[in-house]
Design a protein around this motif. Sequence first.
Motif, PDB file in Angstrom:
ATOM      1  N   GLN A  36      -8.884   9.787  12.706  1.00  0.00           N
ATOM      2  CA  GLN A  36      -9.619   9.516  11.475  1.00  0.00           C
ATOM      3  C   GLN A  36      -9.218   8.191  10.831  1.00  0.00           C
ATOM      4  OE1 GLN A  36     -12.165  11.709  10.308  1.00  0.00           O
ATOM      5  NE2 GLN A  36     -11.770  12.340  12.425  1.00  0.00           N
ATOM      6  N   GLY A  37      -8.401   7.419  11.549  1.00  0.00           N
ATOM      7  CA  GLY A  37      -7.990   6.114  11.040  1.00  0.00           C
ATOM      8  C   GLY A  37      -6.870   6.163  10.023  1.00  0.00           C
ATOM      9  N   LYS A  38      -6.204   7.305   9.906  1.00  0.00           N
ATOM     10  CA  LYS A  38      -5.095   7.435   8.958  1.00  0.00           C
ATOM     11  C   LYS A  38      -3.829   6.819   9.553  1.00  0.00           C
ATOM     12  CE  LYS A  38      -7.800  10.070   6.404  1.00  0.00           C
ATOM     13  NZ  LYS A  38      -8.408   9.606   5.134  1.00  0.00           N
ATOM     14  N   LYS A  39      -2.980   6.257   8.694  1.00  0.00           N
ATOM     15  CA  LYS A  39      -1.685   5.745   9.121  1.00  0.00           C
ATOM     16  C   LYS A  39      -0.645   6.848   8.975  1.00  0.00           C
ATOM     17  CE  LYS A  39      -2.582   0.908   7.960  1.00  0.00           C
ATOM     18  NZ  LYS A  39      -2.100  -0.287   7.208  1.00  0.00           N
ATOM     19  N   VAL A  40       0.295   6.885   9.917  1.00  0.00           N
ATOM     20  CA  VAL A  40       1.294   7.952   9.938  1.00  0.00           C
ATOM     21  C   VAL A  40       2.675   7.359  10.166  1.00  0.00           C
ATOM     22  CG1 VAL A  40       2.099  10.036  11.117  1.00  0.00           C
ATOM     23  CG2 VAL A  40      -0.360   9.646  10.825  1.00  0.00           C
ATOM     24  N   VAL A  41       3.655   7.799   9.374  1.00  0.00           N
ATOM     25  CA  VAL A  41       5.050   7.465   9.613  1.00  0.00           C
ATOM     26  C   VAL A  41       5.856   8.759   9.538  1.00  0.00           C
ATOM     27  CG1 VAL A  41       5.576   6.962   7.182  1.00  0.00           C
ATOM     28  CG2 VAL A  41       6.965   5.948   8.985  1.00  0.00           C
ATOM     29  N   PHE A  42       6.855   8.851  10.382  1.00  0.00           N
ATOM     30  CA  PHE A  42       7.703  10.043  10.415  1.00  0.00           C
ATOM     31  C   PHE A  42       9.027   9.710   9.731  1.00  0.00           C
ATOM     32  CE2 PHE A  42       4.626  10.285  13.730  1.00  0.00           C
ATOM     33  CZ  PHE A  42       4.153  11.587  13.608  1.00  0.00           C
TER      34      PHE A  42
END
Length: 259
Positions: A36-42
């Motif tokens: 969905q084009g979301k940015k993700v960081v863990f």
Amino acid sequence: MRADIQGYIIDLDGTVYRGKHLIKGADAAIAHMKSQGKKVVFLSNRGNISREMCHAKLLAMGLDIAAEDILLTSTVTGMYLSQEHSGRPVWVLGEQGLKDELRTHGIPIAGKPEDAAWLVITLHETLTYAELNDAFRAVRHGAGIIATNGDRMFPGDDGDSIDVAGMIGAITYATGVEPEVVIGKPSRRMAEAALAVLGLPAGQCMVIGDSLTSDIALGKQSGMATALVLTGSATREDAAASEWQPDVVVASLLDIIHL
């Protein structure tokens, strides 16, 4: 998914996996966010492993994640020391993973405890008396204390396990010296590091995790939306009684994609 949320800050222990096991649906949730084009960081309070070790673990679980999108307290501790105390040697009460991560940031490891400017404390699952005593000697000879985090417990394969607070307690009680810096969530250092990776303002981000006092508190203090997952240690009853109220409580990470 929520159109106003462009970035997700996701905890690991109790949110993506428990011990060596991926939590059901976590891989599908992460894949959907990215589609969905979301940015993700863990963002994890794990300080006893290196980023490289964590990346290898996530890849082995089938997760398509870049190493640069993983921030552990070992990583942020290395960043802090390189920026604020460059060149000053440290002694580590912890495992090889933390030492390896600190070295990637150019942090020198002291040759003996008495030479250390800082004692860095993290989770140590194979702790011996000799290692504990070396840490004691470092502080007795003037080293300040930095803790990767102050969590009391973490969710393991066979239930909750003692975390860094146990190691801190032993040294503090024996020396009378408190930590000068605690790096981990909910500190501003962790929030700022995550937002820098995402490249987004806090108002466009959501923190997802299983801890009220680290994940939800970090989000609330930093102006981000928050979601508590029930795959770790916290319950709905815990959430209802907490000073840190999540915006939403969900059964697992997979439920986030339906918000």
